[in-house]
Write a protein that holds these residues in place. Structure first.
Motif, mmCIF file in Angstrom:
data_model
loop_
_atom_site.group_PDB
_atom_site.id
_atom_site.type_symbol
_atom_site.label_atom_id
_atom_site.label_comp_id
_atom_site.label_asym_id
_atom_site.label_seq_id
_atom_site.Cartn_x
_atom_site.Cartn_y
_atom_site.Cartn_z
ATOM 1 N N ARG A 1 0.828 -1.202 0.000
ATOM 2 C CA ARG A 1 0.000 0.000 0.000
ATOM 3 C C ARG A 1 0.869 1.261 0.000
ATOM 4 O O ARG A 1 0.552 2.259 -0.678
ATOM 5 C CB ARG A 1 -0.933 0.000 1.214
ATOM 6 N N LYS A 2 1.939 1.244 0.753
ATOM 7 C CA LYS A 2 2.837 2.394 0.766
ATOM 8 C C LYS A 2 3.485 2.613 -0.600
ATOM 9 O O LYS A 2 3.610 3.755 -1.089
ATOM 10 C CB LYS A 2 3.914 2.206 1.833
ATOM 11 N N ILE B 1 2.284 1.655 -3.492
ATOM 12 C CA ILE B 1 1.258 2.137 -4.431
ATOM 13 C C ILE B 1 1.003 3.629 -4.234
ATOM 14 O O ILE B 1 0.843 4.396 -5.202
ATOM 15 C CB ILE B 1 -0.037 1.320 -4.243
ATOM 16 N N ALA B 2 0.984 4.063 -2.958
ATOM 17 C CA ALA B 2 0.773 5.491 -2.697
ATOM 18 C C ALA B 2 1.942 6.320 -3.216
ATOM 19 O O ALA B 2 1.756 7.436 -3.748
ATOM 20 C CB ALA B 2 0.572 5.717 -1.203
ATOM 21 N N LYS B 3 3.160 5.800 -3.076
ATOM 22 C CA LYS B 3 4.323 6.535 -3.593
ATOM 23 C C LYS B 3 4.348 6.546 -5.119
ATOM 24 O O LYS B 3 4.800 7.508 -5.749
ATOM 25 C CB LYS B 3 5.613 5.916 -3.060
ATOM 26 N N ARG B 4 3.864 5.471 -5.703
ATOM 27 C CA ARG B 4 3.900 5.366 -7.163
ATOM 28 C C ARG B 4 2.962 6.375 -7.827
ATOM 29 O O ARG B 4 3.176 6.783 -8.961
ATOM 30 C CB ARG B 4 3.513 3.945 -7.569
ATOM 31 N N LYS B 5 1.910 6.782 -7.116
ATOM 32 C CA LYS B 5 0.983 7.748 -7.692
ATOM 33 C C LYS B 5 1.664 9.081 -7.970
ATOM 34 O O LYS B 5 1.272 9.821 -8.877
ATOM 35 C CB LYS B 5 -0.199 7.949 -6.740
ATOM 36 N N ASN B 6 2.666 9.413 -7.166
ATOM 37 C CA ASN B 6 3.387 10.675 -7.348
ATOM 38 C C ASN B 6 4.876 10.400 -7.495
ATOM 39 O O ASN B 6 5.716 10.967 -6.810
ATOM 40 C CB ASN B 6 3.115 11.600 -6.165
ATOM 41 N N SER C 1 -10.598 12.817 5.899
ATOM 42 C CA SER C 1 -9.595 13.707 5.324
ATOM 43 C C SER C 1 -9.091 14.694 6.377
ATOM 44 O O SER C 1 -9.574 14.741 7.516
ATOM 45 C CB SER C 1 -10.190 14.459 4.128
#
Length: 261
Positions: A155-156, A158-163, A182
Motif C-alpha cells: 500500500r505504501k 502504491i501510494a508513492k507510485r501515484k506521485n 480527510s
C-alpha cells in the motif's frame, strides 16, 4: 430364560469337586494319597507338568523297591552308588525345572518390557505431535505477520507510485469535504495541527459581562421599574384580630374544609 442363564451360568455357580470320605486299609499305602498336596485349582485337573510329577513319584517308588538290603558290605556300597545316582538325577531334574521357570519369567519380562516400550513410544509420539503442532501454529502466525507487513508495504509503494515524478496535484476541495477521514474533518497533529490550541476560540467574551464598568453601564440601561419588585400581600380568607390571630370561627372553618377534602 436367556437372561437367567446368562446371570446364573454353571461357570459361576461351580464349586470344588466333591471328595467323599475314605478308609485306608492297614498295610496298604494308596498311590493317590501321595498326591494329597494337589487340590482343585492348584494342580487339579492334572496337566502335563502334574503328569511328569506323578511319573517321577512312580519312578522313585520303583527305585526304592529295587534298593538292595543293607545286610552285607557289598550291598551297602551298591546302595550308596544307587542313592548317589538318584540324587544326581534329582538335581538334574531340579535344574531343568529351574531353567523352565527362568524361561517363563524371561518371557513375561520380555512382554512387560515390550509393553513399556510401546507405552513410551506412544508418549513420545504424542509429545512430538504436540511439539510439531506448536511449531506449525508459530509458523502460521509468522506467515500471517509477514503477509500483513507485505500488504502494508505494498500500500505504501502504491501510494508513492501515484506521485513518482514529484508532480504537484491540485487541491480537490469537494473530495476533501466528501471524505470524513480527510484532513478537513480529522487533521493530524504530526502535520502541525493541535486541536487544544484553539480551545478558547468559542469562549464568549462580552464587555458588559467581563468588566465592572460594563456591568454598571448595563445596570443603568435597565429601566427603574424593572429593578423594583412589587409584592402584593394576599388577603386572608378568615377574619384576623388586631393582634394577628385567627378567630375561633375561622379555625373551625379551616378544620371543616380540611375534613371535607
Amino acid at each position: 430364560t436367556l437372561g437367567t442363564q446368562t446371570d446364573y451360568r454353571d461357570g459361576e455357580a461351580q464349586t470344588d469337586p466333591y471328595s467323599p470320605e475314605y478308609i485306608v486299609r492297614s498295610g496298604s499305602v494308596p498311590e493317590i494319597l501321595r498326591l494329597a498336596t494337589l487340590t482343585w485349582g492348584r494342580g487339579l485337573p492334572a496337566g502335563q507338568a502334574e503328569m511328569e510329577i506323578i511319573d517321577r513319584i512312580r519312578e522313585k517308588r520303583a527305585w526304592e523297591a529295587a534298593l538292595p538290603p543293607m545286610d552285607s558290605p557289598s550291598n551297602v556300597a551298591k546302595r550308596l552308588k544307587m542313592m548317589e545316582a538318584m540324587e544326581r538325577k534329582e538335581w538334574a531334574d531340579r535344574e531343568e525345572e529351574i531353567h523352565k521357570l527362568q524361561k517363563v519369567h524371561l518371557e513375561v519380562f520380555k512382554k512387560l518390557l515390550w509393553r513399556r516400550e510401546e507405552n513410551q513410544n506412544e508418549l513420545d509420539a504424542m509429545r512430538l505431535n504436540n511439539h510439531w503442532q506448536n511449531h506449525q501454529k508459530a509458523k502460521e502466525e509468522k506467515i500471517r505477520k509477514i503477509q500483513r507487513d507485505c500488504a502494508l508495504m505494498l500500500r505504501k509503494l502504491i501510494a508513492k507510485r501515484k506521485n513518482c515524478m514529484g508532480k504537484l496535484e491540485r487541491r480537490d476541495i469537494i473530495k476533501e469535504y466528501n471524505d470524513f477521514s480527510s484532513q478537513t474533518y480529522a487533521p493530524l497533529s504530526r502535520i502541525g495541527f493541535f486541536p487544544d490550541n484553539g480551545s478558547d476560540y468559542y469562549a464568549v467574551k462580552n464587555y458588559y459581562l467581563n468588566t465592572f464598568a460594563g456591568l454598571c453601564e448595563l445596570e443603568e440601561s435597565v429601566q427603574h421599574s424593572g429593578s423594583q419588585i412589587k409584592i402584593k400581600v394576599p388577603k386572608a380568607k378568615w377574619t384576623i384580630t388586631k393582634t394577628g390571630y385567627i378567630r375561633r370561627s375561622g379555625r373551625l372553618e379551616a378544620v371543616l374544609a380540611q375534613v371535607h377534602q
